[in-house]
Design a protein around this motif. Structure first.
Motif, PDB file in Angstrom:
ATOM      1  N   TRP A  82       0.843  -1.201   0.000  1.00 30.04           N
ATOM      2  CA  TRP A  82       0.000   0.000   0.000  1.00 30.04           C
ATOM      3  C   TRP A  82       0.875   1.246   0.000  1.00 30.04           C
ATOM      4  CZ3 TRP A  82       1.255   2.913   4.199  1.00 30.04           C
ATOM      5  CH2 TRP A  82       1.669   2.260   5.366  1.00 30.04           C
ATOM      6  N   ILE A  83       0.275   2.349  -0.456  1.00 34.62           N
ATOM      7  CA  ILE A  83       0.923   3.663  -0.477  1.00 34.62           C
ATOM      8  C   ILE A  83      -0.087   4.683   0.013  1.00 34.62           C
ATOM      9  CG2 ILE A  83       1.781   5.504  -2.001  1.00 34.62           C
ATOM     10  CD1 ILE A  83       2.947   3.290  -3.806  1.00 34.62           C
ATOM     11  N   GLN A  84       0.372   5.644   0.779  1.00 33.73           N
ATOM     12  CA  GLN A  84      -0.500   6.738   1.208  1.00 33.73           C
ATOM     13  C   GLN A  84       0.265   8.044   1.181  1.00 33.73           C
ATOM     14  OE1 GLN A  84      -0.220   8.769   4.144  1.00 33.73           O
ATOM     15  NE2 GLN A  84       1.644   7.757   4.909  1.00 33.73           N
ATOM     16  N   ASN A  85      -0.447   9.129   0.895  1.00 33.03           N
ATOM     17  CA  ASN A  85       0.097  10.468   1.117  1.00 33.03           C
ATOM     18  C   ASN A  85      -1.028  11.393   1.529  1.00 33.03           C
ATOM     19  OD1 ASN A  85       1.027  13.408  -0.170  1.00 33.03           O
ATOM     20  ND2 ASN A  85       2.628  12.287   0.906  1.00 33.03           N
ATOM     21  N   THR A  86      -0.759  12.227   2.526  1.00 26.01           N
ATOM     22  CA  THR A  86      -1.763  13.157   3.059  1.00 26.01           C
ATOM     23  C   THR A  86      -1.174  14.564   3.168  1.00 26.01           C
ATOM     24  OG1 THR A  86      -1.136  12.767   5.366  1.00 26.01           O
ATOM     25  CG2 THR A  86      -2.786  11.277   4.422  1.00 26.01           C
ATOM     26  N   ASN A  87      -0.345  14.938   2.189  1.00 26.77           N
ATOM     27  CA  ASN A  87       0.411  16.190   2.229  1.00 26.77           C
ATOM     28  C   ASN A  87       1.478  16.162   3.303  1.00 26.77           C
ATOM     29  OD1 ASN A  87      -2.831  17.348   2.285  1.00 26.77           O
ATOM     30  ND2 ASN A  87      -1.705  17.153   0.384  1.00 26.77           N
ATOM     31  N   ASN A  88       1.757  14.983   3.795  1.00 25.88           N
ATOM     32  CA  ASN A  88       2.784  14.813   4.815  1.00 25.88           C
ATOM     33  C   ASN A  88       4.103  14.441   4.145  1.00 25.88           C
ATOM     34  OD1 ASN A  88       1.727  12.342   3.964  1.00 25.88           O
ATOM     35  ND2 ASN A  88       2.280  11.294   5.840  1.00 25.88           N
ATOM     36  N   TRP A  89       5.095  14.131   4.931  1.00 22.31           N
ATOM     37  CA  TRP A  89       6.359  13.708   4.346  1.00 22.31           C
ATOM     38  C   TRP A  89       6.188  12.338   3.674  1.00 22.31           C
ATOM     39  CZ3 TRP A  89       9.709  13.318   9.431  1.00 22.31           C
ATOM     40  CH2 TRP A  89       9.230  12.289  10.217  1.00 22.31           C
ATOM     41  N   PRO A  90       7.074  12.000   2.742  1.00 28.02           N
ATOM     42  CA  PRO A  90       6.953  10.716   2.042  1.00 28.02           C
ATOM     43  C   PRO A  90       7.580   9.554   2.796  1.00 28.02           C
ATOM     44  CG  PRO A  90       8.770  11.961   1.117  1.00 28.02           C
ATOM     45  CD  PRO A  90       8.132  12.855   2.159  1.00 28.02           C
ATOM     46  N   PHE A  91       8.114   9.828   3.976  1.00 33.95           N
ATOM     47  CA  PHE A  91       8.910   8.819   4.668  1.00 33.95           C
ATOM     48  C   PHE A  91       8.052   7.868   5.510  1.00 33.95           C
ATOM     49  CE2 PHE A  91      11.555  12.744   4.281  1.00 33.95           C
ATOM     50  CZ  PHE A  91      12.202  12.326   3.126  1.00 33.95           C
ATOM     51  N   SER A  92       6.737   7.999   5.394  1.00 32.97           N
ATOM     52  CA  SER A  92       5.823   7.002   5.951  1.00 32.97           C
ATOM     53  C   SER A  92       4.857   6.516   4.879  1.00 32.97           C
ATOM     54  CB  SER A  92       5.038   7.587   7.136  1.00 32.97           C
ATOM     55  OG  SER A  92       4.253   8.702   6.718  1.00 32.97           O
ATOM     56  N   ALA A  93       5.151   6.816   3.605  1.00 35.23           N
ATOM     57  CA  ALA A  93       4.229   6.522   2.509  1.00 35.23           C
ATOM     58  C   ALA A  93       3.951   5.040   2.348  1.00 35.23           C
ATOM     59  CB  ALA A  93       4.786   7.084   1.195  1.00 35.23           C
ATOM     60  N   GLU A 149       5.584  15.068   9.144  1.00 33.30           N
ATOM     61  CA  GLU A 149       4.459  14.157   9.295  1.00 33.30           C
ATOM     62  C   GLU A 149       3.275  14.961   9.814  1.00 33.30           C
ATOM     63  OE1 GLU A 149       2.665  11.839   8.376  1.00 33.30           O
ATOM     64  OE2 GLU A 149       3.753  10.058   9.063  1.00 33.30           O
ATOM     65  N   ASN A 150       2.057  14.514   9.546  1.00 36.96           N
ATOM     66  CA  ASN A 150       0.888  15.192  10.101  1.00 36.96           C
ATOM     67  C   ASN A 150      -0.080  14.180  10.690  1.00 36.96           C
ATOM     68  OD1 ASN A 150      -0.645  14.172   7.891  1.00 36.96           O
ATOM     69  ND2 ASN A 150      -0.337  16.042   6.702  1.00 36.96           N
ATOM     70  N   ALA A 174      -3.593   7.604   8.397  1.00 38.86           N
ATOM     71  CA  ALA A 174      -3.618   6.812   7.173  1.00 38.86           C
ATOM     72  C   ALA A 174      -2.820   5.517   7.324  1.00 38.86           C
ATOM     73  CB  ALA A 174      -3.073   7.639   6.011  1.00 38.86           C
ATOM     74  N   VAL A 175      -1.636   5.611   7.918  1.00 36.59           N
ATOM     75  CA  VAL A 175      -0.832   4.408   8.129  1.00 36.59           C
ATOM     76  C   VAL A 175      -1.613   3.410   8.978  1.00 36.59           C
ATOM     77  CG1 VAL A 175       1.241   3.507   9.256  1.00 36.59           C
ATOM     78  CG2 VAL A 175       1.379   5.560   7.830  1.00 36.59           C
ATOM     79  N   ARG A 176      -2.284   3.904   9.980  1.00 39.91           N
ATOM     80  CA  ARG A 176      -3.013   3.037  10.908  1.00 39.91           C
ATOM     81  C   ARG A 176      -4.136   2.258  10.207  1.00 39.91           C
ATOM     82  NH1 ARG A 176      -4.936   6.153  16.064  1.00 39.91           N
ATOM     83  NH2 ARG A 176      -2.679   6.360  16.216  1.00 39.91           N
ATOM     84  N   VAL A 177      -4.857   2.916   9.296  1.00 41.44           N
ATOM     85  CA  VAL A 177      -5.997   2.232   8.662  1.00 41.44           C
ATOM     86  C   VAL A 177      -5.571   1.330   7.504  1.00 41.44           C
ATOM     87  CG1 VAL A 177      -7.602   4.052   9.337  1.00 41.44           C
ATOM     88  CG2 VAL A 177      -6.528   4.154   7.068  1.00 41.44           C
TER      89      VAL A 177
END
Length: 733
Positions: free
Chosen positions: A442-453, A473-474, A480-483
């Motif tokens: 999976w990949i996610q981005n929420t306008n946060n840094w890419p280092f948890s994508a 990070e926000n 997003a990571v959690r879900v």
């Protein structure tokens, strides 16, 4: 030779001249030959409106499809189409008056009709055809709708399409501070550069994007979650097809001829706001010599380029004009003054390449073709989350990244006289932050840094220059990571549920500090005595929102008060405001904020025990660009909250609140979930409805569903559209 005075306003503005109002070209004056030409095109275009009013455009060629696409957009909300291009061409003051002069100047520092016309002439033949079709579609709409009275643009020219070539209106140009621009060029007192707000003053501009690999989906096909957080009614939903392979569905920014966020039958793309450093300021040392101005660059003294910019504007007695002499160095236009030096700004300004990339990615058939489009490198203000029918998922952290010497701190203005600070070309796409098929699936981005994508398989910050990723990070990123992590068997429905998970993660580190402040306060504390019931509710709250939740109301009002009180200090110290709130306020300050929040709820609603759904509402009363709100008029309860508090489904108010209730203006707007494979399956929802006309049944027909987080089926295939058809016609009929 002498150093130039910091106060240059006297040299920068030419006196105002009063002008006669120009005679506009009337759309009714179209020649018979031109009318016949457009009618022939219209016959090649079919518009199918489904039961939601969504237009499905069918054209024999891409140009025919673009013609129909713009005609349909004009039908739905011509005033938004027109306003976007009035703004993009720096002509807002011609309809809004003198107050918009420096907003226009900001645009004209970067674009001019002459430049755009030259780029149009240099465009490849296929793109020229699309720009001609773009203008034709709008002009034919005006011809066939003489009752529509444009505010300014009575005739559209093909080159105008280049003025707005990327999906975020204004884009990077809007980062230039208008007040500071006016202070420099408009004989105003120099601005203070101290910040007087916080980074959570408004609902964050941005979006969420999720991509799920086939290994984690129940169907074995890739999934994509498209969740822009824009101002409501900023983009309509549209489907455009042609006999030349165009088959794109999604959100189109009013007046553009490409799907900005969406999918075709093979792949999909979701843009989130970028986090790379793509805009830099250069401190220019300017000197005066023989009445002319020069700036220092290494051992040289280069002439400052002067350009007279004409700024027409509307007055009660007719049109007037201000001519501003704007100044430029090789870094870019001068936009303000700081410490006796002029500040030039450098940013991406490639309309032709941007428009090319924006369109050709909608026709890409696979990852390789999409990647090739990315190599045009004009995604400056957005990242991209990607998925396709071949099972690929990918992430691009922007693709316009200037190469710089990392020894300089580009988060602040750098010394423009030092050649070492110059941009040194652009990073190749392969060298930017990106992901392709990470092992976690999976990949996610929420306008946060890419280092948890991608969880443990995310890019590593030490592998890239710091300027490639500037956002922290926000709370939404944590959410997003959690879900997504440790889940499998995703379906469209479960992915939508994940995107609407009702946890408010921003409270997790903060609420325990409030409860502790209460517990540790002495029993004799009068502040504590008045908060017993509130703390009991908050202590037991699961930090999940709902329309019936009282602690949601209380917690949000408390945190809003904390941000208002402590946000300025956080910003001045350069600390993210939520991080600041976790460490700096005293226990007493936390309790006092809860008292103020309780009192405000009591004053506004008669009880601090007011459920969240009584406060947080969706309301669309008029077709105005800026919506009015009225507590006495009908509205709909909404459970999801501001993205500032970690709500993945975002809903926030951005204008000055003049009502007791909170009415959403920004957040979830067009949202879609897509499953790729041999056959596309997708669901979507649009804030309010497709039409900007209050008399249309499609003005608010999706509002109740939107408020509940309920999606409609996307009608992607012709047989499904025909079965749910409301109207089928050619433009002009």
């Amino acid at each position: 030779m002498q150093r130039l005075s910091p106060v240059l306003a006297a040299f920068c503005a030419v006196p105002v001249a009063v002008l006669a109002a120009p005679a506009p070209v009337q759309h009714s004056q179209m020649s018979g030959f031109e009318v016949m030409r457009l009618e022939r095109i219209a016959k090649r275009v079919t518009i199918l409106r489904d039961k939601w009013g969504i237009p499905h455009i069918q054209g024999k060629t891409d140009a025919d499809a673009v013609f129909g696409m713009l005609y349909a957009q004009a039908e739905d909300d011509f005033k938004r189409v027109e306003l976007n291009f009035i703004n993009a061409m720096g002509r807002l003051a011609e309809v809004e008056g003198e107050k918009a002069l420096y907003q226009d100047l900001r645009m004209k520092l970067f674009i001019s009709p002459e430049q755009l016309q030259a780029q149009y002439k240099a465009s490849p033949a296929w793109l020229k055809k699309l720009m001609v079709a773009w203008a034709d579609g709008l002009n034919y709409y005006l011809f066939t709708h003489p009752e529509v009275k444009p505010r300014l643009l009575t005739h559209f020219e093909p080159w105008m399409a280049l003025s707005f070539s990327e999906g975020s209106i204004g884009g990077d140009i809007e980062t230039v501070n208008v007040k500071q621009l006016e202070a420099f060029y408009g004989r105003q007192p120099r601005p203070t550069l101290a910040f007087r707000g916080s980074d959570l003053d408004q609902e964050p501009r941005g979006s969420n994007g999720f991509a799920i690999a086939p290994a984690l989906s129940k169907s074995g096909h890739a999934l994509l979650m498209i969740n822009p957080h824009t101002s409501f009614y900023f983009r309509p939903e549209i489907h455009v097809t042609s006999g030349e392979g165009l088959n794109a569905y999604g959100a189109v920014t009013w007046g553009q001829f490409f799907v900005y966020q969406g999918f075709n039958d093979r792949l999909g793309w979701m843009h989130t706001s970028g986090g790379g450093d793509v805009i830099d300021e250069f401190l220019e040392t300017v000197v005066e010599k023989d009445g002319k101005y020069f700036y220092k660059y290494g051992a040289e003294e280069r002439p400052v380029k002067a350009v007279d910019i004409r700024l027409p504007y509307k007055t009660p007695s007719g049109m007037a004009e201000k001519v501003v002499t704007a100044w430029f160095t090789h870094h870019g236009p001068i936009v303000r003054e700081e410490g006796g030096k002029w500040v030039a700004v450098a940013l991406m300004n490639e309309p032709l390449k941007a428009l090319t990339q924006s369109f050709i990615r909608t026709k890409a058939r696979n990852y390789a073709q999409f990647y090739k489009a990315m190599e045009l490198r004009t995604n400056s203000s957005n990242n991209t989350v990607y998925a396709d029918a071949d099972g690929n998922i990918a992430y691009f952290h922007g693709n316009f990244i200037p190469i710089r010497d990392p020894k300089f701190d580009y988060t602040k203005p750098v010394d423009g006289s030092d050649p070492a600070t110059d941009w040194k070309g652009l990073h190749a796409v392969k060298d930017t932050i990106q992901l392709l098929n990470p092992k976690n699936g999976w990949i996610q981005n929420t306008n946060n840094w890419p280092f948890s994508a991608a969880g443990a398989y995310s890019p590593r910050p030490q592998d890239y220059p710091a300027y490639m990723s500037m956002n922290p990070e926000n709370a939404r990123g944590i959410h997003a990571v959690r879900v997504l992590q440790n889940k499998k068997d995703f379906t469209l429905e479960s992915m939508i549920a994940a995107a609407y998970d009702n946890q408010l993660t921003a409270f997790e580190p903060l609420l325990p500090l409030l409860v502790r402040a209460y517990d540790e306060a002495p029993a004799s504390d009068l502040e504590k005595a008045g908060l017993t019931e509130q703390i009991t509710l908050l202590r037991d709250w699961d930090m999940r929102y709902s329309v019936t939740s009282v602690p949601t109301s209380l917690a949000i009002y408390w945190l809003q008060d904390m941000v208002k009180t402590h946000g300025p200090a956080a910003k001045e110290k350069g600390i993210p405001v939520l991080d600041y709130l976790a460490t700096q306020p005293t226990p007493r300050q936390r309790l006092e904020a809860l008292t103020r929040a309780s009192n405000k709820l009591q004053s506004d609603f008669g009880s601090w025990k007011t459920p969240w759904g009584e406060i947080n509402r969706f309301q669309r009363l008029t077709g105005d660009i800026v919506q009015p709100f009225d507590d006495s008029k009908p509205s709909i309860p909404v459970s999801f909250a501001s993205g500032n508090w970690g709500s993945l489904a975002a809903f926030g108010m951005t204008s000055t609140q003049r009502t007791k209730r909170i009415y959403g203006e920004r957040g979830n707007s067009f949202v879609a979930a897509v499953e790729f494979g041999p056959r596309i399956r997708a669901r979507s929802i649009l804030a309010g409805g497709e039409s900007g006309d209050p008399s249309s049944k499609h003005f608010n027909d999706q509002a109740e569903m939107y408020a509940r987080g309920e999606f409609k089926d996307v009608l992607f295939y012709k047989e499904d559209i025909e079965q749910n058809l409301e109207r089928k016609y050619h433009p002009g009929e």
